[in-house]
Write a protein that holds these residues in place. Structure first.
Motif, PDB file in Angstrom:
ATOM      1  N   CYS A 107      44.966 118.755  24.527  1.00 26.59           N
ATOM      2  CA  CYS A 107      45.103 117.291  24.542  1.00 26.59           C
ATOM      3  C   CYS A 107      45.456 116.785  23.136  1.00 26.59           C
ATOM      4  CB  CYS A 107      43.807 116.631  25.010  1.00 26.59           C
ATOM      5  SG  CYS A 107      43.421 116.998  26.717  1.00 26.59           S
ATOM      6  N   ALA A 108      44.826 117.384  22.127  1.00 29.74           N
ATOM      7  CA  ALA A 108      45.135 116.988  20.746  1.00 29.74           C
ATOM      8  C   ALA A 108      46.608 117.297  20.456  1.00 29.74           C
ATOM      9  CB  ALA A 108      44.218 117.726  19.772  1.00 29.74           C
ATOM     10  N   TRP A 109      47.066 118.439  20.953  1.00 32.27           N
ATOM     11  CA  TRP A 109      48.465 118.847  20.744  1.00 32.27           C
ATOM     12  C   TRP A 109      49.418 117.804  21.349  1.00 32.27           C
ATOM     13  CZ3 TRP A 109      51.039 123.626  23.585  1.00 32.27           C
ATOM     14  CH2 TRP A 109      52.334 123.811  23.098  1.00 32.27           C
ATOM     15  N   VAL A 110      49.148 117.365  22.584  1.00 34.56           N
ATOM     16  CA  VAL A 110      50.097 116.438  23.221  1.00 34.56           C
ATOM     17  C   VAL A 110      50.086 115.078  22.503  1.00 34.56           C
ATOM     18  CG1 VAL A 110      48.707 115.399  25.106  1.00 34.56           C
ATOM     19  CG2 VAL A 110      51.111 115.883  25.474  1.00 34.56           C
ATOM     20  N   CYS A 111      48.929 114.692  21.952  1.00 37.47           N
ATOM     21  CA  CYS A 111      48.885 113.430  21.188  1.00 37.47           C
ATOM     22  C   CYS A 111      49.732 113.569  19.919  1.00 37.47           C
ATOM     23  CB  CYS A 111      47.448 113.071  20.804  1.00 37.47           C
ATOM     24  SG  CYS A 111      46.455 112.587  22.215  1.00 37.47           S
ATOM     25  N   ASP A 112      49.544 114.679  19.206  1.00 39.45           N
ATOM     26  CA  ASP A 112      50.333 114.896  17.983  1.00 39.45           C
ATOM     27  C   ASP A 112      51.828 114.984  18.310  1.00 39.45           C
ATOM     28  OD1 ASP A 112      48.244 114.913  16.133  1.00 39.45           O
ATOM     29  OD2 ASP A 112      47.850 117.048  16.373  1.00 39.45           O
ATOM     30  N   TYR A 113      52.132 115.648  19.430  1.00 46.27           N
ATOM     31  CA  TYR A 113      53.532 115.853  19.799  1.00 46.27           C
ATOM     32  C   TYR A 113      54.251 114.506  20.012  1.00 46.27           C
ATOM     33  CZ  TYR A 113      57.667 117.111  22.431  1.00 46.27           C
ATOM     34  OH  TYR A 113      58.968 117.228  22.848  1.00 46.27           O
ATOM     35  N   TYR A 114      53.606 113.609  20.790  1.00 42.91           N
ATOM     36  CA  TYR A 114      54.268 112.319  21.039  1.00 42.91           C
ATOM     37  C   TYR A 114      54.186 111.392  19.829  1.00 42.91           C
ATOM     38  CZ  TYR A 114      55.645 113.499  25.730  1.00 42.91           C
ATOM     39  OH  TYR A 114      56.260 114.101  26.803  1.00 42.91           O
ATOM     40  N   THR A 153      45.106 109.851  15.147  1.00 44.93           N
ATOM     41  CA  THR A 153      43.648 109.664  14.996  1.00 44.93           C
ATOM     42  C   THR A 153      42.929 110.194  16.233  1.00 44.93           C
ATOM     43  OG1 THR A 153      44.118 107.666  13.742  1.00 44.93           O
ATOM     44  CG2 THR A 153      41.846 107.937  14.504  1.00 44.93           C
ATOM     45  N   LEU A 154      43.508 109.890  17.403  1.00 51.03           N
ATOM     46  CA  LEU A 154      42.921 110.365  18.656  1.00 51.03           C
ATOM     47  C   LEU A 154      42.904 111.903  18.680  1.00 51.03           C
ATOM     48  CD1 LEU A 154      41.922 109.518  21.479  1.00 51.03           C
ATOM     49  CD2 LEU A 154      44.301 109.362  22.207  1.00 51.03           C
ATOM     50  N   ALA A 155      43.989 112.495  18.223  1.00 43.34           N
ATOM     51  CA  ALA A 155      44.064 113.968  18.197  1.00 43.34           C
ATOM     52  C   ALA A 155      42.948 114.549  17.324  1.00 43.34           C
ATOM     53  CB  ALA A 155      45.428 114.411  17.693  1.00 43.34           C
ATOM     54  N   ARG A 156      42.710 113.904  16.160  1.00 40.01           N
ATOM     55  CA  ARG A 156      41.661 114.428  15.262  1.00 40.01           C
ATOM     56  C   ARG A 156      40.281 114.260  15.902  1.00 40.01           C
ATOM     57  NH1 ARG A 156      46.001 115.146  13.858  1.00 40.01           N
ATOM     58  NH2 ARG A 156      45.489 116.928  15.127  1.00 40.01           N
ATOM     59  N   LEU A 157      40.066 113.126  16.608  1.00 41.76           N
ATOM     60  CA  LEU A 157      38.770 112.921  17.277  1.00 41.76           C
ATOM     61  C   LEU A 157      38.543 114.003  18.331  1.00 41.76           C
ATOM     62  CD1 LEU A 157      38.549 109.072  17.978  1.00 41.76           C
ATOM     63  CD2 LEU A 157      37.146 110.411  16.424  1.00 41.76           C
ATOM     64  N   LEU A 158      39.600 114.307  19.069  1.00 37.15           N
ATOM     65  CA  LEU A 158      39.484 115.351  20.099  1.00 37.15           C
ATOM     66  C   LEU A 158      39.104 116.679  19.451  1.00 37.15           C
ATOM     67  CD1 LEU A 158      42.631 114.342  22.158  1.00 37.15           C
ATOM     68  CD2 LEU A 158      40.364 114.617  23.169  1.00 37.15           C
ATOM     69  N   GLU A 159      39.772 116.992  18.348  1.00 38.24           N
ATOM     70  CA  GLU A 159      39.458 118.264  17.678  1.00 38.24           C
ATOM     71  C   GLU A 159      38.019 118.272  17.164  1.00 38.24           C
ATOM     72  OE1 GLU A 159      42.611 118.460  14.854  1.00 38.24           O
ATOM     73  OE2 GLU A 159      43.945 119.511  16.265  1.00 38.24           O
ATOM     74  N   ASP A 160      37.614 117.147  16.564  1.00 43.89           N
ATOM     75  CA  ASP A 160      36.256 117.090  16.003  1.00 43.89           C
ATOM     76  C   ASP A 160      35.189 117.212  17.091  1.00 43.89           C
ATOM     77  OD1 ASP A 160      37.424 116.698  13.607  1.00 43.89           O
ATOM     78  OD2 ASP A 160      36.957 114.555  13.457  1.00 43.89           O
ATOM     79  N   GLN A 161      35.491 116.690  18.281  1.00 44.01           N
ATOM     80  CA  GLN A 161      34.460 116.647  19.341  1.00 44.01           C
ATOM     81  C   GLN A 161      34.705 117.683  20.432  1.00 44.01           C
ATOM     82  OE1 GLN A 161      33.976 112.601  20.834  1.00 44.01           O
ATOM     83  NE2 GLN A 161      34.425 111.759  18.835  1.00 44.01           N
ATOM     84  N   LYS A 162      35.534 118.673  20.131  1.00 42.79           N
ATOM     85  CA  LYS A 162      35.970 119.564  21.222  1.00 42.79           C
ATOM     86  C   LYS A 162      34.810 120.339  21.869  1.00 42.79           C
ATOM     87  CE  LYS A 162      37.478 123.313  18.226  1.00 42.79           C
ATOM     88  NZ  LYS A 162      38.612 124.071  17.714  1.00 42.79           N
TER      89      LYS A 162
END
Ligand SMILES: O=CCCCC(=O)O
Length: 454
Positions: free
Chosen positions: A87-94, A53-62
């Motif tokens: 940052c979105a990538w590292v959230c998705d990765y972990y 969810t955090l990754a998607r928020l980062l993408e939406d607000q980039k």
């Protein structure tokens, strides 16, 4: 006490802030600790969901978040937006790999069952710098939270807007109150934070000096610590290298983030056989690295602060005074904004700041070696040990040099040094210790508990 953030491109004040009182900091640590007691037993599925969810928020607000980075530290907007995407990538990765990295590991002994269980430690203090104000925080926070820790962030004052925006993002994504906390703490407040028994560990990205001070405190209070410090990455151009490609790789590695990166290409080392041709190519290509309004995406933005530009300029001037030749740049431009031009120094040798110290800005330094083995000697002739690169067509030889001879945490062959969530990141010598990212990064802040069942 109050402080301001300044837009380095315009010198205008962005915002005014006050440091938290000692009492507020104590209350926030208390809240983080109580959040930890729930978070440590929260299921991996839930943590995975929140990180996605955090990754998607980062993408939406980039775009907005990228703009915030740019106005606080002067990075070209396109690079700021790319930082948010990473940052979105590292959230998705972990989110995807964390569970696997933290599985119990069985070890055969005489016991009926013996294994390692990875348990979280608790609140971890992260002292972070301004140069990648989102990325440096996320590359610590994503694995740490996935492992069940909670985060306390003490960010660089000039990127306080970013620090508060990160805390807000964690809340918006649904992380519990206290899972990620920004502390507006001044330097003297760091010791009491580390002295607090509820704070279990420290991670610091920053200068070697900052790392020395913070790790002394970590030692005093016996807190586990990871340090990611400065670098003076050498780029070795071997005799068979395609020089066109070598010049491009060196400049890409040097100029990214307006040269303000620990893993920037700080020393270009070429043998005397190829030095003239290489220097001509670099001198030609460096002209394309023009600077300008960071919102307009010139290759270079501004230096992040006036004092940083001044100290870079002192290092350049002293190198020139000691015999380096300046082929381009080397002057502080007039007008508003802390801009510094792309600068190329040649005939750099030991005893000059451009050889001995870390230059944190858009300054390339060419060092001539007598031959390839002298190039390796020069590469290692530094107190730092973060990254290095080798440019050659002989990748077997380069891999041998990388494995056996170069004293660095990473060696990239035919590319510039970069971080990647899948690969360990960190240094040796004065560049620090411990590793971030990959499997190794998530294992830094856990208690690797031995369980033995007879
Ligand atoms: O100053 C350190 C920069 C690290 C940049 C990265 O992780 O890509």
């Amino acid at each position: 006490m109050t402080f301001q953030t300044i837009n380095p491109a315009t010198e205008d004040v962005v915002s005014n802030y006050s440091y938290f009182s000692d009492q507020t900091i104590d209350e926030k640590i208390e809240r983080a600790y109580s959040a930890f007691n729930d978070w440590k037993t929260t299921s991996f599925d839930k943590k995975k969901h929140l990180l996605h969810t955090l990754a998607r928020l980062l993408e939406d607000q980039k775009e907005q978040l990228g703009h915030l980075i740019t106005i606080e530290m002067g990075k070209p907007l396109k690079q700021s937006v790319a930082e948010i995407e990473k940052c979105a990538w590292v959230c998705d990765y972990y989110a995807e790999n964390g569970l696997n990295f933290l599985q119990n590991e069985q070890i055969k002994t005489e016991a009926r069952l013996s294994y390692i269980h990875y348990a979280p430690l608790g609140p971890v203090l992260a002292i972070m710098p301004w140069n990648f104000p989102f990325w440096q925080v996320f590359r610590f926070a994503a694995p740490s939270l996935m492992a069940g820790n909670v985060a306390l962030l003490k960010h660089s004052p000039n990127t306080t807007g970013c620090a508060l925006a990160i805390e807000k993002l964690f809340k918006e994504a649904g992380f519990p109150e206290g899972a990620f906390t920004t502390l507006l703490a001044d330097i003297p407040q760091i010791e009491p934070i580390l002295a607090n028994p509820k704070v279990k560990a420290l991670t610091l990205t920053g200068s070697t000096k900052a790392g020395q001070s913070a790790s002394q405190l970590a030692a005093k209070y016996l807190k586990k610590c990871v340090l990611e410090l400065g670098g003076s990455d050498p780029y070795l151009i071997l005799d068979d290298a395609d020089l066109e490609k070598a010049a491009e790789i060196c400049l890409s590695g040097r100029m990214l983030n307006t040269g303000q990166s620990c893993i920037a290409a700080k020393r270009f080392i070429v043998t005397k056989k190829r030095a003239v041709q290489f220097t001509e190519l670099v001198a030609e290509k460096v002209k394309s690295y023009t600077y300008g309004d960071p919102e307009e995406n010139h290759p270079l933005g501004t230096m992040a602060r006036k004092d940083l530009r001044e100290s870079l300029h002192r290092q350049v001037s002293e190198s020139i005074a000691k015999g380096a030749k300046c082929l381009t740049g080397g002057q502080i431009p007039s007008g508003k904004g802390y801009f510094y031009p792309a600068t190329l120094l040649t005939e750099v040798s030991k005893g000059m700041p451009a050889y001995d110290q870390e230059l944190f800005g858009p300054v390339g330094a060419i060092i001539t070696a007598t031959d390839e083995s002298d190039a390796v000697r020069i590469a290692n002739d530094t107190s730092f040990g973060l990254g290095a690169a080798i440019i050659t067509n002989d990748t077997d030889k380069a891999a041998h040099l990388a494995e056996q001879h170069l004293e660095f945490g990473a060696v990239f062959i035919n590319d510039f040094v970069k971080s990647d969530p899948r690969l360990p990141f960190g240094g040796v010598k004065s560049s620090g210790y411990g590793r971030e990212l990959s499997l190794l990064g998530i294992h830094e802040f856990v208690n690797a508990k031995t369980i033995y069942i007879k």
